[in-house]
Design a protein around this motif. Structure first.
Motif: not given
Length: 173
Positions: A67-69, A73-77, A95-97, A105-106
């Motif tokens: 899932g995208e969220k 979240g993993l990429l952000d971390e 830009p996609v992220i 809504g995150i």
């Protein structure tokens, strides 16, 4: 340093708006899918492939799914604690992220605004190999052409290339 690439498919909203988005010069459904899959605001993230160059704990080509969220979240971390290398990431992946974070809504990951505001001559946090290989002039070429020129394996030679992601996704692969 994290190297990553997103694999994208048309978003549910794009699929629902097919008639409104349709262009008369398209030859068929494949053109619509390709357009939506490569438009930062009309696609959704199907998977992310990553490689951690410093810790070498991530297998080359390891896919993040679920899932995208979760993927965002993993990429952000992982990207938040080091730099990131992409190929045309400033023109597409980042830009996609940002778009998908807003749609879902995150919070947009903290590294995105910094990376998108970075000038080509500045170093880190984002190293866009498409810009580096181009040398600031001329037309951007494909990752495949650079891989072949430098004697590396053809990135299109795997089981599924970017153009086949939607078909694989709908088939449950």
């Amino acid at each position: 340093m994290i190297v990553f690439d997103l694999e994208t498919i048309p978003s549910e909203r794009a699929l629902a708006a097919r008639d409104a988005l349709w262009r008369p010069d398209w030859r068929g459904e494949d053109d619509f899918v390709r357009y939506c899959s490569t438009h930062p605001a009309l696609c959704q993230i199907a998977a992310a492939c990553t490689y951690d160059t410093e810790e070498r704990i991530t297998d080359p080509g390891k896919k993040m799914t679920g899932g995208e969220k979760r993927i965002i979240g993993l990429l952000d971390e992982i990207i938040g604690r080091s730099g990131v290398v992409t190929f045309n990431g400033g023109g597409f992946d980042l830009p996609v992220i940002a778009h998908r974070s807003r749609v879902l809504g995150i919070d947009v990951p903290q590294f995105i605004p910094r990376a998108l505001a970075q000038k080509p001559w500045e170093s880190g946090p984002h190293y866009d190999m498409a810009q580096i290989m181009r040398g600031g002039s001329g037309r951007m070429q494909s990752l495949q052409s650079y891989a072949i020129a430098y004697g590396l394996s053809d990135p299109k030679a795997g089981d599924v290339s970017g153009s086949g992601v939607y078909e694989a996704w709908t088939a449950g692969r």
